[in-house]
Motif scaffolding. Structure first.
Motif, PDB file in Angstrom:
ATOM      1  N   LEU A 151      25.126  57.763  77.596  1.00  0.00           N
ATOM      2  CA  LEU A 151      25.167  56.357  77.977  1.00  0.00           C
ATOM      3  C   LEU A 151      25.624  56.203  79.426  1.00  0.00           C
ATOM      4  CD1 LEU A 151      26.798  54.885  74.737  1.00  0.00           C
ATOM      5  CD2 LEU A 151      24.370  54.997  75.323  1.00  0.00           C
ATOM      6  N   SER A 152      25.137  55.164  80.054  1.00  0.00           N
ATOM      7  CA  SER A 152      25.497  54.857  81.443  1.00  0.00           C
ATOM      8  C   SER A 152      25.781  53.360  81.545  1.00  0.00           C
ATOM      9  CB  SER A 152      24.374  55.279  82.392  1.00  0.00           C
ATOM     10  OG  SER A 152      23.153  54.645  82.038  1.00  0.00           O
ATOM     11  N   GLY A 153      25.849  52.865  82.786  1.00  0.00           N
ATOM     12  CA  GLY A 153      26.164  51.448  82.965  1.00  0.00           C
ATOM     13  C   GLY A 153      27.639  51.195  82.777  1.00  0.00           C
ATOM     14  N   SER A 154      27.983  49.947  82.535  1.00  0.00           N
ATOM     15  CA  SER A 154      29.386  49.560  82.396  1.00  0.00           C
ATOM     16  C   SER A 154      29.650  49.026  80.990  1.00  0.00           C
ATOM     17  CB  SER A 154      29.749  48.498  83.434  1.00  0.00           C
ATOM     18  OG  SER A 154      28.922  47.354  83.274  1.00  0.00           O
ATOM     19  N   ILE A 155      30.915  48.827  80.703  1.00  0.00           N
ATOM     20  CA  ILE A 155      31.300  48.236  79.420  1.00  0.00           C
ATOM     21  C   ILE A 155      31.096  46.732  79.503  1.00  0.00           C
ATOM     22  CG2 ILE A 155      33.182  47.887  77.784  1.00  0.00           C
ATOM     23  CD1 ILE A 155      34.432  50.465  78.777  1.00  0.00           C
ATOM     24  N   PRO A 156      30.310  46.147  78.581  1.00  0.00           N
ATOM     25  CA  PRO A 156      30.107  44.690  78.625  1.00  0.00           C
ATOM     26  C   PRO A 156      31.440  43.948  78.523  1.00  0.00           C
ATOM     27  CG  PRO A 156      28.550  45.728  77.116  1.00  0.00           C
ATOM     28  CD  PRO A 156      29.536  46.782  77.496  1.00  0.00           C
ATOM     29  N   PRO A 157      31.650  42.929  79.324  1.00  0.00           N
ATOM     30  CA  PRO A 157      32.930  42.209  79.306  1.00  0.00           C
ATOM     31  C   PRO A 157      33.294  41.646  77.944  1.00  0.00           C
ATOM     32  CG  PRO A 157      31.634  41.595  81.234  1.00  0.00           C
ATOM     33  CD  PRO A 157      30.742  42.433  80.377  1.00  0.00           C
ATOM     34  N   ASN A 158      32.281  41.240  77.134  1.00  0.00           N
ATOM     35  CA  ASN A 158      32.632  40.627  75.859  1.00  0.00           C
ATOM     36  C   ASN A 158      33.158  41.630  74.844  1.00  0.00           C
ATOM     37  OD1 ASN A 158      30.230  41.911  75.377  1.00  0.00           O
ATOM     38  ND2 ASN A 158      29.122  40.098  74.644  1.00  0.00           N
ATOM     39  N   VAL A 159      33.014  42.919  75.126  1.00  0.00           N
ATOM     40  CA  VAL A 159      33.617  43.922  74.242  1.00  0.00           C
ATOM     41  C   VAL A 159      35.136  43.793  74.250  1.00  0.00           C
ATOM     42  CG1 VAL A 159      34.022  46.405  73.944  1.00  0.00           C
ATOM     43  CG2 VAL A 159      31.703  45.563  74.373  1.00  0.00           C
ATOM     44  N   THR A 179      22.431  51.751  78.015  1.00  0.00           N
ATOM     45  CA  THR A 179      23.761  51.158  78.184  1.00  0.00           C
ATOM     46  C   THR A 179      24.330  50.706  76.853  1.00  0.00           C
ATOM     47  OG1 THR A 179      22.814  48.947  78.534  1.00  0.00           O
ATOM     48  CG2 THR A 179      23.113  50.350  80.481  1.00  0.00           C
ATOM     49  N   VAL A 180      25.600  50.374  76.873  1.00  0.00           N
ATOM     50  CA  VAL A 180      26.218  49.740  75.707  1.00  0.00           C
ATOM     51  C   VAL A 180      25.667  48.320  75.628  1.00  0.00           C
ATOM     52  CG1 VAL A 180      28.378  48.979  74.656  1.00  0.00           C
ATOM     53  CG2 VAL A 180      28.313  51.122  75.983  1.00  0.00           C
ATOM     54  N   PRO A 181      24.975  47.959  74.525  1.00  0.00           N
ATOM     55  CA  PRO A 181      24.340  46.638  74.465  1.00  0.00           C
ATOM     56  C   PRO A 181      25.366  45.516  74.555  1.00  0.00           C
ATOM     57  CG  PRO A 181      24.288  47.712  72.316  1.00  0.00           C
ATOM     58  CD  PRO A 181      24.756  48.739  73.289  1.00  0.00           C
ATOM     59  N   SER A 182      25.027  44.510  75.326  1.00  0.00           N
ATOM     60  CA  SER A 182      25.976  43.412  75.543  1.00  0.00           C
ATOM     61  C   SER A 182      26.213  42.597  74.287  1.00  0.00           C
ATOM     62  CB  SER A 182      25.474  42.507  76.671  1.00  0.00           C
ATOM     63  OG  SER A 182      24.191  41.971  76.345  1.00  0.00           O
ATOM     64  N   ILE A 188      29.456  56.498  81.686  1.00  0.00           N
ATOM     65  CA  ILE A 188      29.748  55.078  81.857  1.00  0.00           C
ATOM     66  C   ILE A 188      30.612  54.899  83.103  1.00  0.00           C
ATOM     67  CG2 ILE A 188      30.778  53.049  80.774  1.00  0.00           C
ATOM     68  CD1 ILE A 188      30.206  54.340  78.072  1.00  0.00           C
ATOM     69  N   SER A 189      30.308  53.885  83.883  1.00  0.00           N
ATOM     70  CA  SER A 189      30.982  53.687  85.162  1.00  0.00           C
ATOM     71  C   SER A 189      31.520  52.262  85.250  1.00  0.00           C
ATOM     72  CB  SER A 189      30.015  53.973  86.310  1.00  0.00           C
ATOM     73  OG  SER A 189      28.874  53.124  86.226  1.00  0.00           O
ATOM     74  N   GLY A 190      31.941  51.901  86.437  1.00  0.00           N
ATOM     75  CA  GLY A 190      32.452  50.553  86.660  1.00  0.00           C
ATOM     76  C   GLY A 190      33.958  50.530  86.718  1.00  0.00           C
ATOM     77  N   ILE A 191      34.473  49.347  86.924  1.00  0.00           N
ATOM     78  CA  ILE A 191      35.914  49.122  87.012  1.00  0.00           C
ATOM     79  C   ILE A 191      36.409  48.599  85.663  1.00  0.00           C
ATOM     80  CG2 ILE A 191      37.715  47.767  88.153  1.00  0.00           C
ATOM     81  CD1 ILE A 191      35.946  47.717  90.630  1.00  0.00           C
ATOM     82  N   LEU A 192      37.547  49.096  85.215  1.00  0.00           N
ATOM     83  CA  LEU A 192      38.109  48.629  83.949  1.00  0.00           C
ATOM     84  C   LEU A 192      38.525  47.172  84.081  1.00  0.00           C
ATOM     85  CD1 LEU A 192      40.288  51.714  82.917  1.00  0.00           C
ATOM     86  CD2 LEU A 192      38.007  51.082  82.119  1.00  0.00           C
ATOM     87  N   GLU A 193      37.955  46.357  83.198  1.00  0.00           N
ATOM     88  CA  GLU A 193      38.277  44.926  83.220  1.00  0.00           C
ATOM     89  C   GLU A 193      39.659  44.695  82.620  1.00  0.00           C
ATOM     90  OE1 GLU A 193      36.355  42.764  84.572  1.00  0.00           O
ATOM     91  OE2 GLU A 193      34.522  43.953  84.863  1.00  0.00           O
ATOM     92  N   ASP A 194      40.069  43.429  82.616  1.00  0.00           N
ATOM     93  CA  ASP A 194      41.326  43.073  81.974  1.00  0.00           C
ATOM     94  C   ASP A 194      41.254  43.422  80.486  1.00  0.00           C
ATOM     95  OD1 ASP A 194      42.489  42.176  84.265  1.00  0.00           O
ATOM     96  OD2 ASP A 194      41.891  40.086  83.967  1.00  0.00           O
ATOM     97  N   ILE A 195      42.289  44.063  79.998  1.00  0.00           N
ATOM     98  CA  ILE A 195      42.322  44.581  78.637  1.00  0.00           C
ATOM     99  C   ILE A 195      43.389  43.845  77.848  1.00  0.00           C
ATOM    100  CG2 ILE A 195      42.665  46.683  77.259  1.00  0.00           C
ATOM    101  CD1 ILE A 195      41.826  48.291  79.708  1.00  0.00           C
ATOM    102  N   CYS A 196      43.113  43.638  76.564  1.00  0.00           N
ATOM    103  CA  CYS A 196      44.070  43.002  75.653  1.00  0.00           C
ATOM    104  C   CYS A 196      44.469  41.611  76.144  1.00  0.00           C
ATOM    105  CB  CYS A 196      45.312  43.868  75.454  1.00  0.00           C
ATOM    106  SG  CYS A 196      44.994  45.429  74.597  1.00  0.00           S
ATOM    107  N   ILE A 197      43.483  40.866  76.602  1.00  0.00           N
ATOM    108  CA  ILE A 197      43.753  39.489  77.039  1.00  0.00           C
ATOM    109  C   ILE A 197      43.796  38.548  75.840  1.00  0.00           C
ATOM    110  CG2 ILE A 197      42.882  37.556  78.406  1.00  0.00           C
ATOM    111  CD1 ILE A 197      44.063  39.821  80.035  1.00  0.00           C
TER     112      ILE A 197
END
Length: 860
Positions: A463-471, A442-445, A487-496
């Motif tokens: 790579l698999s897993g999701s994008i760590p939120p702190n990215v 995965t992308v390391p947190s 890489i999977s998962g739901i796209l989190e809030d971007i450019c917050i």
């Protein structure tokens, strides 16, 4: 009293001379720089830009970047009897340096007219009159030449960035330059040989770079020049010669030598190069130097910058090169055929800040044993090599590292989770590129702990897993490039936390959910690619507020709803691909609204354009892919392209397409559920090159306005429900090379004019009422009388009884058809080269591919 009266009289004379200059030379003064210049003034010494002596006489004028516009009449200023320094740089003066001797003697010593609009040839009378001139800067104008004697007083002459082409300026004008110390003729169009500069025997700085000089570097003149030179730059010309045979003579003062971007050849170096004991900067990159890198470079113990990139060097890196490490700051050996690793002697490179070993054949564990010991290293580029194993965590010892580029090697395993774990490791890291390897996990947190990161590129791995939120919380992140993974998962809030994001490339992954509405906060976004995912929902209308968006790719998802008309508000959108979704409703006429300067950042991006050849089981579609630092052959691992037995790949760079306002150049809305008429406004998109609307439910006629798409190369309206006749205006599209109007309800005669007459019948097939190209004859059976029809039927039946001569003729006809189709493909390929050159993209074909025409009935 007499002296005071004389001074006042002289000051009054200077006031009138300066006012005459403003009247005769200045047409516009938008900044109001000269507003205080009034006839009522007793002295000009208080005016902006004026410097006076203790006795109140004008000795210097400084109008740098004053924004003045006009035609220069320099005589009005040269009547100032004590004027020594004149600085007019950064204005918009046209004209030349003509001096009328009747205007009085010329006392000027320093003249700077750089960054203006001077275009006329340099006048000989100016140099004849200004005998005290020591420094003249005419750089960044539009001067095309001139012939003159420099005079014995001149020490500095800057003529860079003009349009000077006549090499006689070198061969004749500098015969009397024995006191000249600086000569800059870079970025002109000088042609001819590099001769006759030996009289300039006191030159310290000579810059002839970026011209068209050719021929061998003359050995004797070269050695004589180097006696006094501190800087010699003759890069980016067409100079030839055997570098190992050059004679450097007594080059004891030489600090900078740049011979890059020429056609120098040979192996080894001249022993006399080691005479240049003070040499700090040596650039031999982009030549044709071959064989092993000479160990003699190790004798240049004061080197700070050594560039040997893009040559034909092979073999191992010599251990002797590590001897210069006491002073070396930058080393670039990229783009050669070097093998082995980095010798242990480089451990002593304590001052090394930038190391580029990319695009070679290096292997081994030198990243751990050598590079991890270089604590001052800031830039490390080792892409396109053969390094295997895991990425060493010991690279975290390079605490000053800002750029880490390990693209396209054979790294396996996980991305180390400790690279950003502490407050010191990689605390300065701004760019990390690991694309095109075989990394898994995965992308390391903890990547979010590298707070200075601007670019993350982990594309084309496993790579698999999701994008760590702190990215998403990284405050300076501008490029997030993760395409070609799982890489999977739901796209989190971007450019917050900020709006620095410029490139978001997540295509060819397994993302689900919808596009977050917070994407509209990314005001600097230029390239958004979410293609080949499993996204659903509608496109947020607020994307239309992204004024810098240039490329939007959403193909191969499951988006629904209407295409938002607000996309037409994206003023810089040049590439829009919404194909292969489930969009409904009409095509918004507003898509043609956008007209603004294209923006792809301030630097070029390496990209690839993929076009599949269209077999029925091929799931690939035309697409644009970011390809910086990735081996092209790695594209074949993408699942979407494995099913294609053939596809074309075009390589190049993306850069600003329009100097002023432009419009969209690529529009693909194919394979959706769009209905209604085709908007006439699409014909207003004057820069459009590709228009693909196939496999929809469009009705109505083909707009007559499409004839205004003068640079259109690809038009595909097939598999719709279009009606009516073909607009004759389509025949005027001289660049049209790929046309498909098949499988519609078109009728009438095909206009046999212009480009329309060059396409085969398959471009128009399955339109029941369309005729004009064999076998779609416009003569119907009902037009024939019964006897004529019977005669025709009999003649057709007799074809079965033709002799061998007719069979030969028939085969010849079929051969002609096949040749014609192949010729069409070749023509198409040539025109696609023209099409891709519009983007700066050039073709490269996949090995062993079969070039066949696309199957007309296939939905892609």
């Amino acid at each position: 009293m007499h002296s005071t009266s004389s001074e006042k009289q002289n000051q009054r004379k200077e006031v009138m001379a300066l006012l005459a200059f403003r009247h005769n030379s200045v047409e516009e003064d938008h900044k109001g720089f000269l507003d205080h210049w009034t006839p009522a003034s007793f002295t000009p010494c208080s005016w902006p830009g004026i410097s006076c002596s203790a006795s109140g006489q004008v000795i210097a004028l400084n109008f740098t970047n004053a924004g003045l516009i006009g035609h220069l009449h320099i005589d009005d200023l040269l009547v100032l009897e004590n004027l020594l320094h004149l600085h007019l740089s950064g204005n918009s003066f046209s004209g030349n340096l003509f001096h009328n001797k009747t205007a009085g003697p010329c006392t000027i010593e320093t003249l700077d007219l750089s960054f203006n609009n001077l275009s006329e040839s340099i006048s000989k009378t100016f140099f004849d009159s200004c005998k005290h001139l020591t420094s003249l800067n005419l750089s960044h104008n539009s001067i095309r030449g001139g012939s003159f004697d420099l005079g014995t007083s001149l020490q500095e002459l800057g003529l860079s960035s003009n349009f000077i082409s006549d090499s006689s300026i070198l061969n004749q004008s500098f015969l009397n330059c024995q006191n000249l110390k600086l000569l800059n003729l870079s970025y002109n169009k000088l042609y001819g040989r590099l001769d006759n500069l030996s009289s300039c025997r006191n030159l310290s700085i000579l810059d002839l770079s970026n011209n068209k000089l050719s021929g061998d570097i003359p050995a004797l003149s070269f050695a004589n020049l180097l006696k006094s030179l501190e800087l010699l730059d003759i890069s980016s010309n067409n100079l030839t010669g055997n570098f190992s045979m050059l004679e450097f003579g007594n080059c004891a003062n030489l600090l900078v030598l740049n011979l890059s971007n020429n056609a120098l050849y040979g192996s080894g170096i001249s022993q006399s190069l080691t005479n240049c004991k003070l040499l700090e900067n040596l650039d031999l990159s982009h030549n044709q130097l071959a064989d092993k890198i000479s160990s003699a470079f190790g004798n240049l113990r004061n080197l700070k910058h050594l560039k040997l990139a893009q040559n034909n060097f092979s073999g191992n890196i010599p251990r002797e090169l590590g001897w210069v490490c006491g002073t070396l700051v930058e080393l670039d050996l990229s783009g050669n055929k070097l093998s082995g690793g980095l010798p242990e002697t480089f451990k002593s490179c304590s001052s090394l800040q930038s190391l580029n070993l990319g695009d070679n054949q290096l292997q081994g564990n030198f990243l751990t044993t050598v590079i991890s010991t270089l604590h001052n290293l800031q830039i490390l580029r080792v892409p396109l090599n053969n390094i295997s194993g895991s990425i060493p965590l010991s690279l975290g010892n390079c605490t000053q590292l800002q750029v880490l580029d390990l693209n396209s090697n054979s790294f396996t395993g996980n991305i180390p989770s400790g690279l950003c774990s502490s407050s010191t490791s990689f605390s300065s890291l701004q760019k990390i590129s690991l694309a095109g390897n075989f990394l898994s996990g995965t992308v390391p947190s903890d990547i979010g702990n590298c707070k200075n990161l601007r670019t993350i590129d982990f594309s084309l791995n496993n790579l698999s897993g999701s994008i760590p939120p702190n990215v998403w919380m990284l405050p300076h992140l501008s490029d997030l490039i993760l395409w070609g993974n799982s890489i999977s998962g739901i796209l989190e809030d971007i450019c917050i936390t900020g709006s620095n994001l410029e490139m978001l490339l997540l295509n060819n992954n397994l993302f689900t959910g919808t596009i977050p509405t917070s994407l509209s906060n990314c005001k600097n976004l230029t390239w958004l690619s979410l293609s080949f995912n499993q996204l659903t929902g509608e496109i947020p209308a607020d994307i239309g507020t992204l004024q810098k968006l240039s490329i939007l790719q959403l193909t191969r998802n499951s988006f629904t709803g209407r295409i938002p008309a607000e996309l037409g508000n994206c003023q810089r959108l040049v590439w829009l691909d919404l194909s292969n979704n489930q969009f409904t409703g009409n095509i918004p006429p507003d898509l043609a609204n956008q007209k603004g300067p294209a923006l792809m950042n301030n630097y070029r991006r390496k990209i690839a354009y993929l076009r599949s050849e269209g077999e029925r089981d091929c799931k690939a579609v035309d697409g644009l892919i970011y390809l910086e630092g990735i081996r092209p052959e790695r594209l074949e691992i993408l699942p979407e392209y494995k099913s294609c037995s053939s596809f074309r790949v075009f390589f190049g760079v993306a850069f600003n397409t329009f100097t002023t306002n432009g419009s969209m150049i690529y529009l693909d809305l194919s394979s959706n559920l769009l209905s209604g008429p085709t908007p006439d406004t699409l014909g207003l998109m004057s820069y459009l090159i590709v228009l693909n609307l196939r496999y929809n439910r469009l009705t109505g006629a083909i707009p007559e306005t499409f004839g205004s798409l003068k640079v259109l190369g690809v038009l595909d309206l097939s598999h719709n429900q279009l009606e009516g006749t073909l607009p004759r205006s389509l025949g005027s599209l001289s660049f049209l090379s790929d046309l498909d109007l098949s499988n519609n309800n078109l009728s009438g005669s095909i206009p046999m004019i212009g480009q329309l007459s060059t396409f085969p019948a398959s471009s128009f097939e399955n339109n029941s009422g369309l005729c004009g190209i064999p076998p779609l004859s416009c003569v119907s059976l009902s037009d024939l009388n019964p006897s004529a029809f019977e005669q025709s039927r009999t003649e057709n039946a007799s074809i079965l009884k033709v002799n061998s001569n007719w069979i030969v003729a028939l085969m010849g006809y079929m051969g002609g058809v096949i040749a014609g189709v192949c010729g069409g493909i070749v023509l198409f390929e040539e025109k696609r080269q023209w099409f891709m050159k519009t983007f700066g993209i050039f073709p490269r074909r996949r090995p062993k591919q079969v070039f066949g025409r696309r199957t007309r009935h296939q939905r892609r």
